[in-house]
Design an enzyme around this catalytic site. Structure first.
Site, short mmCIF file in Angstrom:
data_model
loop_
_atom_site.label_atom_id
_atom_site.label_comp_id
_atom_site.label_asym_id
_atom_site.label_seq_id
_atom_site.Cartn_x
_atom_site.Cartn_y
_atom_site.Cartn_z
CG HIS A 13 50.57 80.37 89.00
ND1 HIS A 13 49.38 81.12 89.24
CD2 HIS A 13 50.92 80.50 87.77
CE1 HIS A 13 48.75 81.41 88.09
NE2 HIS A 13 49.86 81.21 87.16
CG HIS A 68 51.60 85.13 95.04
ND1 HIS A 68 50.53 85.12 95.41
CD2 HIS A 68 51.15 84.65 93.71
CE1 HIS A 68 49.79 84.59 95.08
NE2 HIS A 68 50.01 84.26 93.53
#
Length: 373
Positions: free
Chosen positions: A189, A243
Site C-alpha cells: 500500500h 505492517h
C-alpha cells in the site's frame, strides 16, 4: 566543406532555453504516426506484462519465517475491515492520477503527446513498483503484526526450547489469510500509493515550475498534496496492524524512487525552464521546409551547419557533436532529448573520446625537441 540546413530556427541556450521560438512543426503524416506507434508499442507491452506479473504473484506460496509465540510485535488483532482496502488503493494510486493529469494537461499545455507520456510514465512506475514489491514480499516472508491472530495456534502452546515456532502449528483453515500473514515487508500500500501519487506530484511540480526560485507557497502546497495523501495511506497500514513501521518506511521510499525514475524517462528536470513540456519522440520528424545548402568550411571555422549551434566548448549553446539536432526530433510543444540520439552515437562518441585521450597522452609523454621552450 559541409552541407548546411537552410532553417530559420534560432540558437537555444543550454539547457533548452529558447532565445526565440522555434518554427511550428510540419503537420504529422500517417507514416510518422505509424512510426510513433510502433516506436512506443514495446514500452506499453512491457508495462502491461509487468502489471500482469504483479497480480499473478499474489497467489504464489512464498517463504514463511519462524516466529516466537511470545513476541509482542506480532500479537496485534487481525482487522477484518481495513481502512484502505485493495480496491480503494487502486483508485488512489492509479485511477485518481489517471483522471487528474488530463485535467492539468488541459489547463496548461493541452498536448496529446503530454497525455501519452504522463499515462505511460504513471503505468511504468506502478508496474515496476508493484512487481518489485511482490517479489520481495514472497521472498522475505516477514510476519505481519497480526500474525498470531491469523495463525490461531493451539491454546497453551509454547515455543520449543532454544528455538522458534513454525507456521505448521497454526490451526487457521483459510490459507489465504495465513499466507498473507507472512508478507509484511515491505508495504505494498505504501509503495504503490507513493508511486502513483508521487508521479502526480512530480507532474504537478513540473507544470507549475515549482523550482523557479520564486518561492511561491501555493505551488509547494499543491505539488506536495499528493504526497500527503500517500502518507495517510501508508500510516493507515500501521493503524490496521498490517505492517511494522519499517515496512511502511521502506515501501514509501521505494515508491518515491520509482515514481521519480519513471517521470524522468519522459520529462526534463524539474529545474528546467521547460519543465512543463514532455520530452520529444524518439524518432525524427518530417520537415519538408528544411533544405540542404552547399557551403565552404572556410566561412565556418567550427564546421557547423547553418542554423545549428557552435562547437566552441566555451559557448553556452548546444553543441551538435555532443547533442543531436533537436529540430530533427522535436514535436511541437516538447523538449528535445539531451545527449546523442542513439546508442550507436554514444558508443562512437565514447570511442572517439578514448582515441583523443590516448593521442593527448602520447603527445604529453613524447620528448620535446632541443631548444624548445
Amino acid at each position: 566543406m559541409a552541407y548546411a540546413r537552410l532553417d530559420d530556427s534560432t540558437t537555444m541556450t543550454f539547457p533548452f532555453k529558447p532565445l526565440n521560438p522555434l518554427p511550428a512543426a510540419a503537420p504529422m503524416t500517417s507514416i510518422r504516426r505509424r512510426k510513433l506507434i510502433w516506436s512506443y508499442l514495446p514500452d506499453w507491452i512491457l508495462t502491461i506484462v509487468l502489471a500482469a506479473l504483479f497480480f499473478s504473484l499474489d497467489k504464489v506460496e512464498g517463504y514463511r519465517r519462524v516466529f516466537s509465540l511470545q513476541e509482542s510485535s506480532i500479537s496485534h488483532p487481525y482487522a477484518v475491515h481495513e481502512r484502505v482496502p485493495n480496491v480503494a488503493l487502486y483508485f488512489i494510486c492509479f485511477v485518481a492520477p489517471l483522471f487528474i493529469m488530463p485535467v492539468i494537461n488541459f489547463i496548461t499545455v493541452r498536448s496529446w503527446w503530454d497525455l501519452h507520456n504522463s499515462t505511460l510514465g504513471l503505468i511504468l512506475g506502478l508496474a515496476l513498483t508493484g512487481s518489485l514489491t511482490q517479489v520481495v514480499k514472497i521472498t522475505v516472508g516477514r510476519p505481519r503484526p497480526d500474525l498470531l491472530d491469523r495463525c490461531q495456534p493451539p491454546s497453551g502452546l509454547s515455543d520449543p526450547q532454544y528455538g522458534l515456532t513454525s507456521w505448521t502449528v497454526c490451526t487457521q483453515t483459510d490459507n489465504t489469510i495465513l499466507r498473507d500473514g507472512f508478507r509484511s515487508f515491505f508495504s505494498g500500500h505504501s509503495s504503490l500509493s507513493f508511486a502513483g501519487l508521487g508521479f502526480l506530484s512530480f507532474y504537478l511540480a513540473g507544470k507549475m515550475h515549482l523550482f523557479d526560485s520564486r518561492g511561491h507557497t501555493t505551488k509547494a502546497w499543491l505539488a506536495f498534496s499528493p504526497f500527503m495523501a500517500a502518507t495517510l495511506v501508508a500510516v493507515s497500514r500501521t493503524m490496521d496492524y498490517r505492517h511494522h513501521w519499517q515496512d511502511v518506511l521502506v515501501g514509501s521510499l521505494i515508491g518515491t524512487l520509482f515514481s521519480f525514475f519513471s517521470y524522468r524517462q519522459y520529462y526534463p528536470d524539474l529545474s528546467s525552464p521547460l519543465s512543463h513540456r514532455p520530452y520529444s519522440p524518439r524518432i525524427k520528424r518530417e520537415d519538408p521546409e528544411v533544405l540542404p545548402m552547399y557551403q565552404n568550411n572556410n566561412n565556418n571555422d567550427n564546421g557547423n551547419f547553418v542554423g545549428q549551434r557552435p562547437t566552441d566548448p566555451s559557448s553556452t549553446a548546444y553543441r551538435p557533436n555532443t547533442y543531436h539536432s533537436d529540430e530533427a526530433y522535436e514535436l511541437e510543444g516538447t523538449v528535445p532529448r539531451p545527449g546523442p540520439a542513439t546508442l550507436t552515437e554514444v558508443w562512437h562518441e565514447d570511442s572517439k573520446r578514448d582515441v583523443d585521450n590516448s593521442r593527448a597522452e602520447r603527445e604529453a609523454l613524447s620528448p620535446q625537441p632541443h631548444g624548445s621552450s
